[in-house]
Design a protein around this motif. Structure first.
Motif, PDB file in Angstrom:
ATOM      1  N   UNK A 110       0.848  -1.190   0.000  1.00 55.09           N
ATOM      2  CA  UNK A 110       0.000   0.000   0.000  1.00 55.09           C
ATOM      3  C   UNK A 110       0.882   1.237   0.000  1.00 55.09           C
ATOM      4  N   UNK A 111       0.605   2.118  -0.940  1.00 58.26           N
ATOM      5  CA  UNK A 111       1.338   3.383  -1.021  1.00 58.26           C
ATOM      6  C   UNK A 111       0.456   4.471  -0.411  1.00 58.26           C
ATOM      7  N   UNK A 112       0.895   5.019   0.708  1.00 59.04           N
ATOM      8  CA  UNK A 112       0.121   6.042   1.405  1.00 59.04           C
ATOM      9  C   UNK A 112       0.587   7.442   0.980  1.00 59.04           C
ATOM     10  N   UNK A 113      -0.370   8.309   0.768  1.00 58.63           N
ATOM     11  CA  UNK A 113      -0.045   9.644   0.254  1.00 58.63           C
ATOM     12  C   UNK A 113      -1.170  10.607   0.633  1.00 58.63           C
ATOM     13  N   UNK A 114      -0.964  11.872   0.330  1.00 60.34           N
ATOM     14  CA  UNK A 114      -1.968  12.929   0.476  1.00 60.34           C
ATOM     15  C   UNK A 114      -2.515  13.007   1.905  1.00 60.34           C
ATOM     16  N   UNK A 115      -1.600  13.099   2.858  1.00 57.12           N
ATOM     17  CA  UNK A 115      -2.050  13.314   4.239  1.00 57.12           C
ATOM     18  C   UNK A 115      -2.614  14.721   4.370  1.00 57.12           C
ATOM     19  N   UNK A 116      -3.740  14.829   5.092  1.00 57.10           N
ATOM     20  CA  UNK A 116      -4.357  16.121   5.353  1.00 57.10           C
ATOM     21  C   UNK A 116      -4.667  16.243   6.836  1.00 57.10           C
ATOM     22  N   UNK A 117      -4.534  17.456   7.334  1.00 58.09           N
ATOM     23  CA  UNK A 117      -4.881  17.756   8.718  1.00 58.09           C
ATOM     24  C   UNK A 117      -5.880  18.897   8.705  1.00 58.09           C
ATOM     25  N   UNK A 118      -7.064  18.628   9.213  1.00 57.75           N
ATOM     26  CA  UNK A 118      -8.110  19.642   9.236  1.00 57.75           C
ATOM     27  C   UNK A 118      -8.548  19.962  10.649  1.00 57.75           C
ATOM     28  N   UNK A 119      -8.938  21.202  10.875  1.00 61.91           N
ATOM     29  CA  UNK A 119      -9.430  21.640  12.174  1.00 61.91           C
ATOM     30  C   UNK A 119     -10.698  22.454  11.961  1.00 61.91           C
ATOM     31  N   UNK A 120     -11.695  22.186  12.809  1.00 58.04           N
ATOM     32  CA  UNK A 120     -12.957  22.918  12.773  1.00 58.04           C
ATOM     33  C   UNK A 120     -13.288  23.396  14.182  1.00 58.04           C
ATOM     34  N   UNK A 121     -13.600  24.672  14.304  1.00 58.83           N
ATOM     35  CA  UNK A 121     -13.971  25.255  15.592  1.00 58.83           C
ATOM     36  C   UNK A 121     -15.304  25.965  15.426  1.00 58.83           C
ATOM     37  N   UNK A 122     -16.261  25.603  16.271  1.00 54.38           N
ATOM     38  CA  UNK A 122     -17.580  26.229  16.251  1.00 54.38           C
ATOM     39  C   UNK A 122     -17.740  27.023  17.538  1.00 54.38           C
ATOM     40  N   UNK A 123     -17.957  28.331  17.435  1.00 55.12           N
ATOM     41  CA  UNK A 123     -18.003  29.171  18.631  1.00 55.12           C
ATOM     42  C   UNK A 123     -19.392  29.730  18.879  1.00 55.12           C
ATOM     43  N   UNK A 124     -19.652  30.005  20.155  1.00 56.98           N
ATOM     44  CA  UNK A 124     -20.984  30.458  20.557  1.00 56.98           C
ATOM     45  C   UNK A 124     -21.174  31.955  20.365  1.00 56.98           C
ATOM     46  N   UNK A 125     -20.132  32.732  20.608  1.00 50.79           N
ATOM     47  CA  UNK A 125     -20.265  34.177  20.523  1.00 50.79           C
ATOM     48  C   UNK A 125     -20.076  34.654  19.083  1.00 50.79           C
ATOM     49  N   UNK A 126     -20.458  35.883  18.834  1.00 49.10           N
ATOM     50  CA  UNK A 126     -20.398  36.446  17.481  1.00 49.10           C
ATOM     51  C   UNK A 126     -19.409  37.602  17.455  1.00 49.10           C
ATOM     52  N   UNK A 127     -18.448  37.541  16.550  1.00 48.24           N
ATOM     53  CA  UNK A 127     -17.446  38.593  16.406  1.00 48.24           C
ATOM     54  C   UNK A 127     -17.142  38.837  14.939  1.00 48.24           C
TER      55      UNK A 127
END
Length: 286
Positions: A70-87
């Motif tokens: 198996x050739x492993x490739x295209x690693x991705x790191x994602x982050x999602x933050x959902x906040x309560x306040x509005x700015x």
């Protein structure tokens, strides 16, 4: 019978891995990727997620087509933050803009009680004409004299005046082609012991080059409170030496005193323990 393992011995080390639990949501700190100046400090998050993924190409051959490589490739790191306040920060990052402050033209609406002659005074100085919405559904365009308006056939009525005026305000311009921002992002979360109160460690995930996706949705609901989401992916950072490879993020497990408990920890102490490597960080709430 079932058996519960309270301790796990780490192979090859004289350490015991006790029961520890990553709890609640992570704080998020955004900094300039070059100068490390503070951009925002999010401590009112609803959820925060860290996601790693990779793609692979399988090689199969021989009788019954077994997997031989198996050739492993295209690693991705994602982050999602959902906040309560509005700015303003989240939208500005998504459109790659700064928040400008100054005199801008805005739309003003207000209720005005007209006199028996149909005249009235609006609060602010208009730029151009005033649109008048009457109770019967009709609309009149009125040319004001300074702040004074006269509405034909609207004697002693209550009307809604709509007009453009100049106010000092914050403003974000959404350009058509400008890409979203790249920031230095750090997540900080608590790792607690099985007693639920003792903070054993702080988990700190630092992404030196976090590319915001530019996807932004703001929902308005009659019975709800709007919230905002920041999401993006890590861009590769160059290694500082010849022995280590380029990287997306560094994950650090910071131990704290065994006597530190969540219930007795003041807010400033929690911030200090999690950020002792960056003592000069600007703490800007978003």
């Amino acid at each position: 019978c079932q058996r519960r393992w309270n301790n796990i011995y780490l192979k090859g080390e004289n350490k015991i891995m006790t029961n520890e639990f990553l709890v609640s949501v992570a704080d998020v700190i955004l900094r300039d990727p070059q100068t490390k100046a503070g951009i925002a400090y999010g401590k009112a998050n609803i959820s925060s997620a860290f996601n790693l993924s990779m793609s692979s190409a399988d090689v199969r051959a021989g009788i019954n087509n077994p997997l031989i490589y198996s050739y492993y490739h295209t690693r991705e790191l994602g982050i999602t933050v959902n906040q309560a306040i509005f700015t303003e920060t989240i939208l500005a990052l998504n459109v790659g803009a700064t928040v400008s402050t100054g005199a801008v033209n805005v739309l003003q609406t207000e209720c005005v009680s007209l006199s028996s002659s149909g005249s009235g005074v609006i609060t602010l100085t208009p730029v151009g004409n005033v649109e008048v919405f009457l109770a019967d559904g009709s609309i009149q365009t009125v040319t004001p004299t300074n702040k004074n308006i006269t509405v034909s056939g609207a004697n002693s009525q209550i009307i809604t005046a709509v007009y453009v005026t100049s106010k000092r305000a914050d403003q974000i311009t959404i350009e058509s082609v400008k890409p979203p921002s790249i920031v230095d992002l750090t997540l900080i979360a608590e790792i607690r012991a099985s007693d639920q109160t003792t903070v054993k460690k702080y988990l700190q995930i630092n992404v030196p080059r976090f590319q915001v996706t530019g996807n932004y949705t703001l929902d308005f609901a009659a019975d709800g409170v709007s919230n905002e989401t920041l999401e993006g992916k890590a861009l590769v950072s160059t290694a500082n030496d010849c022995t280590s490879g380029d990287y997306y993020a560094k994950v650090t497990y910071i131990p704290v005193s065994s006597t530190t408990t969540y219930s007795s920890m003041p807010l400033f102490q929690a911030q200090f323990l999690g950020l002792r490597a960056q003592p000069n960080l600007h703490r800007l709430a978003f």
